[in-house]
Design an enzyme around this catalytic site. Structure first.
Site, PDB file in Angstrom:
ATOM      1  N   TRP A   1       0.841  -1.206   0.000  1.00 53.17           N
ATOM      2  CA  TRP A   1       0.000   0.000   0.000  1.00 53.17           C
ATOM      3  C   TRP A   1       0.879   1.260   0.000  1.00 53.17           C
ATOM      4  O   TRP A   1       0.552   2.257  -0.629  1.00 53.17           O
ATOM      5  CB  TRP A   1      -0.898   0.006   1.243  1.00 53.17           C
ATOM      6  CG  TRP A   1      -1.752   1.224   1.367  1.00 53.17           C
ATOM      7  CD1 TRP A   1      -3.003   1.400   0.865  1.00 53.17           C
ATOM      8  CD2 TRP A   1      -1.420   2.464   2.017  1.00 53.17           C
ATOM      9  NE1 TRP A   1      -3.468   2.656   1.158  1.00 53.17           N
ATOM     10  CE2 TRP A   1      -2.522   3.336   1.865  1.00 53.17           C
ATOM     11  CE3 TRP A   1      -0.303   2.926   2.712  1.00 53.17           C
ATOM     12  CZ2 TRP A   1      -2.534   4.625   2.375  1.00 53.17           C
ATOM     13  CZ3 TRP A   1      -0.320   4.220   3.219  1.00 53.17           C
ATOM     14  CH2 TRP A   1      -1.423   5.049   3.047  1.00 53.17           C
ATOM     15  N   HIS A   2       2.021   1.166   0.707  1.00 51.89           N
ATOM     16  CA  HIS A   2       2.883   2.337   0.820  1.00 51.89           C
ATOM     17  C   HIS A   2       3.551   2.716  -0.485  1.00 51.89           C
ATOM     18  O   HIS A   2       3.886   3.879  -0.694  1.00 51.89           O
ATOM     19  CB  HIS A   2       3.948   2.118   1.905  1.00 51.89           C
ATOM     20  CG  HIS A   2       3.402   2.316   3.275  1.00 51.89           C
ATOM     21  ND1 HIS A   2       2.764   1.319   3.968  1.00 51.89           N
ATOM     22  CD2 HIS A   2       3.365   3.411   4.078  1.00 51.89           C
ATOM     23  CE1 HIS A   2       2.370   1.794   5.135  1.00 51.89           C
ATOM     24  NE2 HIS A   2       2.713   3.046   5.231  1.00 51.89           N
ATOM     25  N   GLY A   3       3.756   1.751  -1.335  1.00 56.88           N
ATOM     26  CA  GLY A   3       4.371   2.125  -2.610  1.00 56.88           C
ATOM     27  C   GLY A   3       4.746   0.929  -3.440  1.00 56.88           C
ATOM     28  O   GLY A   3       4.856  -0.198  -2.950  1.00 56.88           O
TER      29      GLY A   3
END
Lengths: 475, 311
Positions: A325-327
């Site tokens: 989700w963060h990247g």
């Protein structure tokens, strides 16, 4: 528009005045006063977002419309699951295209030694992961009958795009935020004052702590192969405070700004660096995302009810997803895995819920150990690639680290602004039992509180390090 | 609500009042930017030679050594964007201008711009003292009071503080042989490291080229000669420069010179006339070096007179 910019300093009071004086006070007798006030929130939020890139407003509007429509359809349709699935697929498809397409295609090509000819040239829309998750939570909650679907499209659009939390959270749930847009807001003096305090504290954390740490951290990371171990260790610690100041500062400003409009957002950070183990850390860090994954992924997978091994499996799943989700980078995936691994002994020993309440002085060793483990994870998070993360960690473990430890306390690396970290820690420790860390109501005398405000404003003014963007915007 | 707004305004009032005083006080301190803007405003009409550029030009060109009226409008870390701005701003008044000296250094072509990096605090000087509109909407680039500075404010208000670091014709005076540090030669690798950009963006190079081309084209139309100049450096600097970056800079300058007949390029990076007594550090000339360099330039100019002169 950045919270720490002149534009926002003009935008916020202007929207505040229009919101209360025109759309509340002057339209008191208007039968559709709430509609117009919500519409104003949507327009203001779209201006806020469009300031960065107006083209992506279409994306927010489309995401909002799909989720709003699916909420109505799945409530009426005999096949609600179909509409829910369709909405999830549409939203994840948009997110996947903008955020993950190139990553997965690139990784696939790397794995099989193929030439990547289908990479697409797209800009990652700011905050796409935040508002997509917020929109998704609504349709899932409607499906689970936790909330009734709303017919009020404007209120729903305001819920998805409410500007204080649009681009970097907290990721709100429809059950908390949507009802607030469906009823008349009342100006609350105490809440507004508290909101201003949180904005001030958020600006301090962002402008003084995070941005000044960033200057040092970036310098070291740009040239980490030539730095000694102690410098690398110091930069790793400063990055831990940078990301905390940056992200929790943003959340504080968001929560404070929302309070000015009579809207209550959920807390996103509760002194995470005073956690006594990693499980507690994740109950205090980015709470809105973690509870999202727990409610919509972990619990549907069985949570911790089906034995230890399934609990471990489920933990790995949510941390992998959280990392992703963060990247779109393997470093985030490894970072997620690293935290999942830290959870395993806690699950096996039944220590995931070992700590409740606030930490005490006697628990400082546990706090320091947790901080060290989390900081090690931040190195993986910050690194451009896994190779760089490994190189950095190896560099940090050099023998010279202990010998050159004195450099920590010299002016060589640390600026006076960096020392404000200690002030932040002290204030947060002292106020850890309060509603939030800058709850200065503990100070009885009004004039003393004013002095505190002035001191903080002057420190922010003194040590501002330029209008630096927020780390979490990229997610 | 009224109570809330009144309290916020009352809280903001003393700070706003102080901010205005600080801004006023800091703007009254004499400095290079204010001086050069004023000089050019008053004397641009009779100016024959305009020198621009970063610290290499600012300290390296001594206008008094030219046989015609010259002015050094360079500033420390001045990027091509601001060279172009100063040139454009005073162009309508510079009716007698014959030569523009544009120092191009090893780092110039790959430079991202003054608004990025450690020297970005200088951008405000162009906004405030040159009335440059580029970054007016960003307070960090538009205000002296971006930081709380009570000591400086008090000094500005009650003492005769002066931050001007240039002589009457604009050359920097701080880099003198006398004030040179003992380890000036070893500063070469440090400067090289700071100036080298292995991972660069081609768009930055293109932007810088477009700034130079703009100056060149305008000069062409006005019959003004442009001298691209790479100033002399000491061997502890030029020996260790990145070859690709250096070649890129040289080839860009040579290309511009070959494409435009009003452009001459002097690559004096390793000029043999300069010895250790001419340097302040490994990449900056001192007052003696500046005189030597300007004398050489003056000789070149006199052998290649401008079209305007011939007319």
């Amino acid at each position: 528009m950045l919270f720490n910019s002149l534009e926002f300093a003009i935008f916020l009071p202007l929207v505040f005045l229009l919101y209360w004086f025109i759309f509340d006070y002057a339209m008191k007798r208007c039968p559709r006063q709430l509609f117009w006030q919500n519409l104003f929130v949507v327009i203001a939020s779209y201006i806020f977002y469009g300031w960065w890139d107006w083209r992506f407003l279409i994306l927010i509007a489309f995401t909002s419309f799909c989720s709003w429509g699916s909420g109505l359809l799945l409530n009426k349709s005999p096949k609600p699951k179909l509409w829910l699935t369709l909405n999830i697929v549409i939203n994840l498809l948009i997110l996947g295209t903008f955020k993950y397409f190139n990553f997965f295609v690139g990784s696939f090509c790397d794995l099989f030694g193929l030439t990547n000819t289908i990479a697409i040239n797209v800009i990652l829309p700011v905050g796409i992961s935040f508002y997509t998750f917020q929109a998704l939570s609504y349709s899932i909650d409607v499906y689970r009958k936790k909330i009734a679907p709303t017919k009020d499209m404007v209120a729903f659009f305001a819920y998805v795009s409410f500007f204080p939390q649009l681009v970097a959270g907290p990721i709100e749930r429809a059950t908390n935020l949507l009802p607030q847009f469906e009823k008349k807001r009342v100006f609350d003096y105490a809440e507004a004052v508290d909101g201003m305090r949180r904005i001030l504290w958020g600006l301090f954390k962002k402008i003084v702590v995070a941005d000044n740490c960033a200057t040092y951290v970036d310098q070291v990371w740009n040239n980490y192969t030539n730095e000694c171990g102690s410098t690398l260790a110091l930069a790793a610690i400063l990055f831990a405070f940078q990301i905390y100041g940056d992200f929790s500062g943003y959340s504080d400003i968001a929560i404070g700004s929302a309070k000015l409009f009579g809207i209550r957002l959920r807390d996103n950070f509760i002194t995470p660096y005073f956690s006594r183990n990693v499980a507690e850390f994740w109950k205090r860090w980015h709470i809105s995302l973690n509870t999202w994954f727990v409610d919509y992924v972990y619990i549907p997978l069985g949570g911790s009810r089906e034995g230890r091994w399934k609990t471990i499996r489920n933990t790995f799943v949510i941390f992998l997803l959280s990392g992703l989700w963060h990247g779109a980078n393997w470093t985030y995936v490894i970072w997620g895995l690293y935290h999942a691994l830290l959870f395993v002994p806690l699950i096996l020993l039944g220590r995931t819920k070992a700590y409740t309440g606030v930490a005490t002085w006697k628990q400082i060793p546990q706090i320091l150990l947790t901080f060290a483990l989390v900081t090690l994870g931040w190195i993986i998070f910050r690194a451009p690639s896994i190779g760089d993360a490994w190189g950095y960690i190896c560099g940090m473990m050099q023998l010279g680290t202990i010998h050159s430890i004195h450099r920590f306390f010299t002016q060589e690396g640390l600026t006076p602004a960096n020392w404000t970290i200690l002030a932040m820690i002290a204030i947060e420790w002292y106020n850890r039992v309060q509603k939030h860390c800058f709850d200065v109501r503990v100070i009885k005398h009004g004039w003393l509180r004013i002095i505190v405000y002035y001191v903080l404003i002057l420190i922010i003014w003194r040590y501002s390090a330029g209008e630096q963007t927020f780390i979490y915007f990229q997610f | 609500m009224k109570r809330f707004i009144i309290k916020i305004l009352l809280l903001a009032l003393p700070i706003s009042f102080y901010a205005v005083i600080q801004e006023y006080a800091l703007r009254t301190i004499p400095n290079d930017y204010a001086y050069k803007n004023q000089w050019l405003t008053e004397n641009a009409q009779s100016l024959k030679i305009l020198s621009l550029g970063s610290s290499h030009g600012f300290f390296g060109i001594q206008p008094t050594e030219f046989s015609q009226l010259a002015f050094n409008a360079g500033h420390v870390s001045q990027s091509l964007l601001f060279d172009e701005f100063i040139f454009d701003k005073f162009l309508p008044q510079m009716e007698s201008l014959e030569y523009v000296i544009l120092p191009i250094s090893y780092f110039t072509m790959r430079g991202k711009g003054l608004q990025y990096g450690a020297e970005k605090w200088r951008v405000k000087n162009y906004t405030i003292y040159y009335n440059c509109p580029y970054f007016r909407c960003q307070p960090q680039f538009a205000l002296e009071s971006y930081h709380f500075a009570p000591k400086k404010t008090l000094k500005a208000l009650f003492t005769k503080v002066n931050h001007r670091g240039c002589d009457s014709l604009g050359r920097g005076i701080d880099y003198s042989l006398e004030s040179r540090s003992d380890d000036w030669q070893t500063a070469g690798p440090v400067a090289m490291k700071r100036h080298t950009k292995v991972n660069y963006s081609q768009s930055d190079v293109d932007k810088n080229l477009s700034h130079i081309n703009h100056i060149v084209e305008v000069c062409k139309n006005r019959g003004i000669k442009v001298i691209l100049l790479t100033t002399p450096t000491y061997h502890t600097y030029y020996d260790i420069l990145d070859k690709d970056q250096l070649e890129q800079m040289i080839s860009c300058c040579e290309l511009i010179a070959s494409n435009h007949e009003n452009v001459i390029y002097f690559n004096w990076l390793k000029h043999s006339s300069f010895d250790e007594n001419d340097f302040f550090d490994a990449d900056h000339l001192n007052e003696f070096g500046a005189i030597k360099l300007t004398t050489l330039l003056n000789q070149e100019i006199s052998t290649q007179p401008c079209e305007k002169m011939r007319k």
